[in-house]
Motif scaffolding. Structure first.
Motif, PDB file in Angstrom:
ATOM      1  N   GLU A 122       0.801  -1.218   0.000  1.00 16.55           N
ATOM      2  CA  GLU A 122       0.000   0.000   0.000  1.00 16.55           C
ATOM      3  C   GLU A 122       0.839   1.276   0.000  1.00 16.55           C
ATOM      4  O   GLU A 122       0.303   2.378  -0.146  1.00 16.55           O
ATOM      5  CB  GLU A 122      -0.923   0.016   1.229  1.00 16.55           C
ATOM      6  N   VAL A 130      -5.519   1.467   6.044  1.00 18.93           N
ATOM      7  CA  VAL A 130      -5.251   0.194   5.373  1.00 18.93           C
ATOM      8  C   VAL A 130      -5.965  -0.945   6.098  1.00 18.93           C
ATOM      9  O   VAL A 130      -6.588  -1.816   5.483  1.00 18.93           O
ATOM     10  CB  VAL A 130      -3.733  -0.084   5.316  1.00 18.93           C
ATOM     11  N   ARG A 138       0.653   4.409  -2.598  1.00 16.33           N
ATOM     12  CA  ARG A 138      -0.382   5.436  -2.392  1.00 16.33           C
ATOM     13  C   ARG A 138       0.090   6.494  -1.407  1.00 16.33           C
ATOM     14  O   ARG A 138      -0.098   7.698  -1.631  1.00 16.33           O
ATOM     15  CB  ARG A 138      -1.665   4.753  -1.896  1.00 16.33           C
TER      16      ARG A 138
END
Length: 307
Positions: free
Chosen positions: A110, A289, A113
């Protein structure tokens, strides 16, 4: 002399306890660190550090200067970020420590991002299943799971996840079905050395503890995963650790009628430091997340003083 940089260097020397460690964290040579401290002492006309064979410790004047300089720099960083506005993004370096498997499965994928939102930010992740000294390693925020024993750290709970007894269908086909925790005595357990080998279960208000045994004991979560996926036995682990395999059926839960204690995910910040904007926003990012749909996850937030 760049007074701001000299102050930052002095803070890093005190935090790490040596010129060489500070130099490594700052990405400069040790002579540059020594020169910066010498110039700062000359400017202030006071000795800031006591040098001995045991390392470096601040003098009384040095300790007073350290505390005020640290707060001043942190306040300056916060003021700069506020002046630029939220859209300006974060900058500089953020050092994060996290358990290897958890970071590999849930955080690193992740990160694009997060980095896209903060193009001036550099992230360094220290992957280690063991607890490390956050101050000595220059860590801004650590992601830790389980019960925290550090009474000096400030932590924020950012998620709570489930734990299960897990195995592959292939192992269960050969080893047999489990109907109760007592059946674990007939199975090959893969032991994670950082956790006790006594597993505690709860059902209808009744608690049952079972001592498990097995021929394989591993010290890192990656080894635990590899052994389970090689059909070597069953284990107890967080659902986070086997999230992809639980989703695709490569690993299944057993003894689902019996519940296990949940596991907490914490963002831990170094003792004695003001929480930086970078550390706080990274903790917010990890929380977002972990809010992604997951059947065994229950997301909570709480600022606590760890006990």
């Amino acid at each position: 002399m760049d007074r701001y940089q000299a102050m930052a260097t002095f803070i890093r020397v005190v935090d790490t306890g040596s010129f060489s460690a500070a130099a490594r964290q700052l990405g400069v040579g040790q002579p540059a660190v020594s020169k910066s401290i010498a110039q700062l002492e000359a400017h202030l006309q006071v000795s800031l550090l006591i040098r001995s064979t045991h390392g470096l410790t601040p003098t009384e004047a040095g300790q007073n200067f350290y505390e005020r300089a640290r707060n001043a720099i942190q306040e300056a960083d916060e003021a700069e970020l506020a002046a630029k506005g939220a859209r300006a993004g974060l900058s500089g370096r953020l050092r994060v420590s996290a358990a290897t498997t958890f970071a590999r499965l849930h955080i690193i994928p992740e990160l694009p991002r997060f980095l896209a939102e903060h193009p001036q930010l550099t992230v360094e992740i220290i992957l280690d299943d063991r607890m490390i000294d956050l101050v000595a390693e220059g860590v801004d925020v650590s992601l830790r799971m389980g019960t925290l024993a550090d009474s000096t750290a400030v932590a924020r709970k950012i998620a709570t996840g489930g734990r299960s007894v897990l195995a592959t269908p292939t192992y269960l086909t050969s080893a047999g079905v489990l109907r109760s925790p007592a059946d674990l005595a007939q199975h090959e357990a893969i032991i994670y050395s950082q956790l006790p080998s006594v597993w505690s279960f709860l059902r209808d208000g009744a608690a049952v503890s079972v001592s498990v045994s097995g021929r394989l004991r591993v010290s890192a979560a990656e080894g635990l995963r590899a052994a389970v996926l090689a059909d070597m036995g069953l284990t107890i682990a967080s659902d986070w650790m086997f999230a992809p395999e639980l989703e695709n059926g490569a690993v299944v839960r057993v003894l689902e009628a019996w519940s296990l204690p949940s596991i907490d995910l914490w963002a831990v910040f170094p003792a004695g430091r003001m929480m930086t904007a970078k550390a706080r926003q990274f903790a917010d990012f990890v929380e977002s997340v972990m809010k992604a749909p997951a059947p065994q996850s229950c997301i909570k937030e709480k600022r606590v003083q760890v006990s």
